[in-house]
Design a protein around this motif. Structure first.
Motif, PDB file in Angstrom:
ATOM      1  N   ILE A 193       5.120   5.067 -10.122  1.00  0.00           N
ATOM      2  CA  ILE A 193       4.464   4.002 -10.894  1.00  0.00           C
ATOM      3  C   ILE A 193       5.668   3.058 -11.193  1.00  0.00           C
ATOM      4  O   ILE A 193       5.564   1.937 -11.195  1.00  0.00           O
ATOM      5  N   LEU A 216       8.570  -3.379  -7.675  1.00  0.00           N
ATOM      6  CA  LEU A 216       8.015  -4.112  -6.651  1.00  0.00           C
ATOM      7  C   LEU A 216       7.338  -5.317  -7.008  1.00  0.00           C
ATOM      8  O   LEU A 216       7.233  -6.286  -6.115  1.00  0.00           O
ATOM      9  N   LEU A 217       6.623  -5.344  -8.129  1.00  0.00           N
ATOM     10  CA  LEU A 217       5.805  -6.459  -8.511  1.00  0.00           C
ATOM     11  C   LEU A 217       6.542  -7.707  -9.016  1.00  0.00           C
ATOM     12  O   LEU A 217       7.493  -7.428  -9.766  1.00  0.00           O
ATOM     13  N   ASP A 277       0.810  -1.054  -0.167  1.00  0.00           N
ATOM     14  CA  ASP A 277       0.088  -0.016   0.005  1.00  0.00           C
ATOM     15  C   ASP A 277       0.842   1.336  -0.075  1.00  0.00           C
ATOM     16  O   ASP A 277       1.718   1.488   1.155  1.00  0.00           O
ATOM     17  N   ILE A 278       1.075   2.113  -1.003  1.00  0.00           N
ATOM     18  CA  ILE A 278       1.690   3.117  -1.165  1.00  0.00           C
ATOM     19  C   ILE A 278       0.893   4.492  -0.864  1.00  0.00           C
ATOM     20  O   ILE A 278      -0.179   4.485  -1.613  1.00  0.00           O
ATOM     21  N   GLU A 328       8.477   2.648  -9.634  1.00  0.00           N
ATOM     22  CA  GLU A 328       8.977   1.857  -8.483  1.00  0.00           C
ATOM     23  C   GLU A 328       7.791   0.831  -8.259  1.00  0.00           C
ATOM     24  O   GLU A 328       8.199  -0.082  -7.527  1.00  0.00           O
ATOM     25  N   ALA A 329       6.540   0.906  -8.422  1.00  0.00           N
ATOM     26  CA  ALA A 329       5.405   0.076  -8.166  1.00  0.00           C
ATOM     27  C   ALA A 329       5.930  -1.314  -9.042  1.00  0.00           C
ATOM     28  O   ALA A 329       5.781  -2.494  -8.856  1.00  0.00           O
ATOM     29  N   LYS A 344       1.819  -6.188 -14.474  1.00  0.00           N
ATOM     30  CA  LYS A 344       3.177  -6.384 -14.998  1.00  0.00           C
ATOM     31  C   LYS A 344       3.549  -7.681 -15.768  1.00  0.00           C
ATOM     32  O   LYS A 344       3.369  -8.737 -15.264  1.00  0.00           O
ATOM     33  N   VAL A 368       0.162  -3.670  -5.963  1.00  0.00           N
ATOM     34  CA  VAL A 368       0.857  -2.588  -5.263  1.00  0.00           C
ATOM     35  C   VAL A 368      -0.436  -1.896  -5.545  1.00  0.00           C
ATOM     36  O   VAL A 368      -0.942  -1.827  -6.487  1.00  0.00           O
ATOM     37  N   TYR A 369      -0.869  -0.984  -4.449  1.00  0.00           N
ATOM     38  CA  TYR A 369      -2.191   0.013  -4.793  1.00  0.00           C
ATOM     39  C   TYR A 369      -1.758   1.263  -4.285  1.00  0.00           C
ATOM     40  O   TYR A 369      -1.268   1.464  -3.282  1.00  0.00           O
ATOM     41  N   MET A 370      -2.419   2.323  -4.943  1.00  0.00           N
ATOM     42  CA  MET A 370      -2.336   3.642  -4.300  1.00  0.00           C
ATOM     43  C   MET A 370      -3.928   4.290  -4.445  1.00  0.00           C
ATOM     44  O   MET A 370      -4.409   3.960  -5.349  1.00  0.00           O
ATOM     45  N   LEU A 383      -1.006  -3.319 -10.339  1.00  0.00           N
ATOM     46  CA  LEU A 383      -0.925  -2.081  -9.857  1.00  0.00           C
ATOM     47  C   LEU A 383      -2.372  -1.735  -9.973  1.00  0.00           C
ATOM     48  O   LEU A 383      -2.911  -1.560 -10.908  1.00  0.00           O
TER      49      LEU A 383
END
Length: 193
Positions: A126, A132-133, A44-45, A128-129, A192, A110-112, A139
């Motif tokens: 984005i 991470l994935l 969670d960003i 960076e997300a 991704k 990953v969510y925002m 995302l």
């Protein structure tokens, strides 16, 4: 340089914990549209007080939600108010504006939520997300529609759905789905590949 005027004021953190938010941000619907099969790691960003991190953690059989934020005040609040059943499952993480101190290829999602309009360099976070994935990870970006709504930030700092989609594509996401299921928010999910 980060513009403080666009950032959410931590003094208003009670607003983030208001259950009435779920009237227009239905977490069950959001989770369903994310289309995940037993995710083990979620990031969670812009987690704030962990409102959605706690809700989504409860939907996972097992696994971890990393609740990332730039605000020490928000993260301290989350740490102090973490329910016993969430300890070790929701982990507060201090991040910088465009970087998260977590390993690459670790997250299923990953969510925002309600963060995009605050970002100075949205493409950087984005990307960076994407880092991470895991391959096949998703995302999810939810942010206020660029129109007048009963609440929310000023319309002039909001971002169009087309702009968000373009940024996701530029960062390397594919198969972007747009859902018109939330009354005041854009809702985009990219993968991704």
């Amino acid at each position: 340089m980060v513009s403080e005027s666009k950032k959410f004021d931590p003094k208003k953190l009670a607003k983030l914990n208001d259950p009435r938010r779920l009237e227009h941000l239905n977490h069950d619907l959001i989770w369903e549209k994310a289309g995940l099969k037993n995710p083990s790691v979620v990031v969670d960003i812009g987690a704030g007080t962990g409102f959605f991190a706690l809700l989504f953690s409860a939907k996972m059989k097992k696994g971890t939600v990393y609740a990332c934020d730039i605000s020490d005040e928000m993260l301290s609040w989350l740490e102090e108010h973490l329910p016993p059943e969430s300890k070790g499952r929701v982990i507060p993480v201090k991040m910088e504006e465009s970087s998260v101190p977590l390993p690459a290829d670790m997250a299923d999602l990953v969510y925002m939520i309600n963060l995009h309009h605050e970002l100075e360099e949205p493409l950087r976070i984005i990307r960076e997300a994407l880092r991470l994935l895991t391959r096949g990870g998703k995302l999810l970006i939810i942010d206020w529609k660029k129109e007048k709504t009963p609440e929310g930030p000023p319309v002039e700092i909001r971002v169009t759905e087309e702009t968000i989609e373009s940024q996701m594509l530029k960062a390397g996401f594919r198969d972007i789905m747009k859902y018109s299921v939330l009354p005041y928010h854009h809702f985009l999910v990219g993968e991704k590949t």
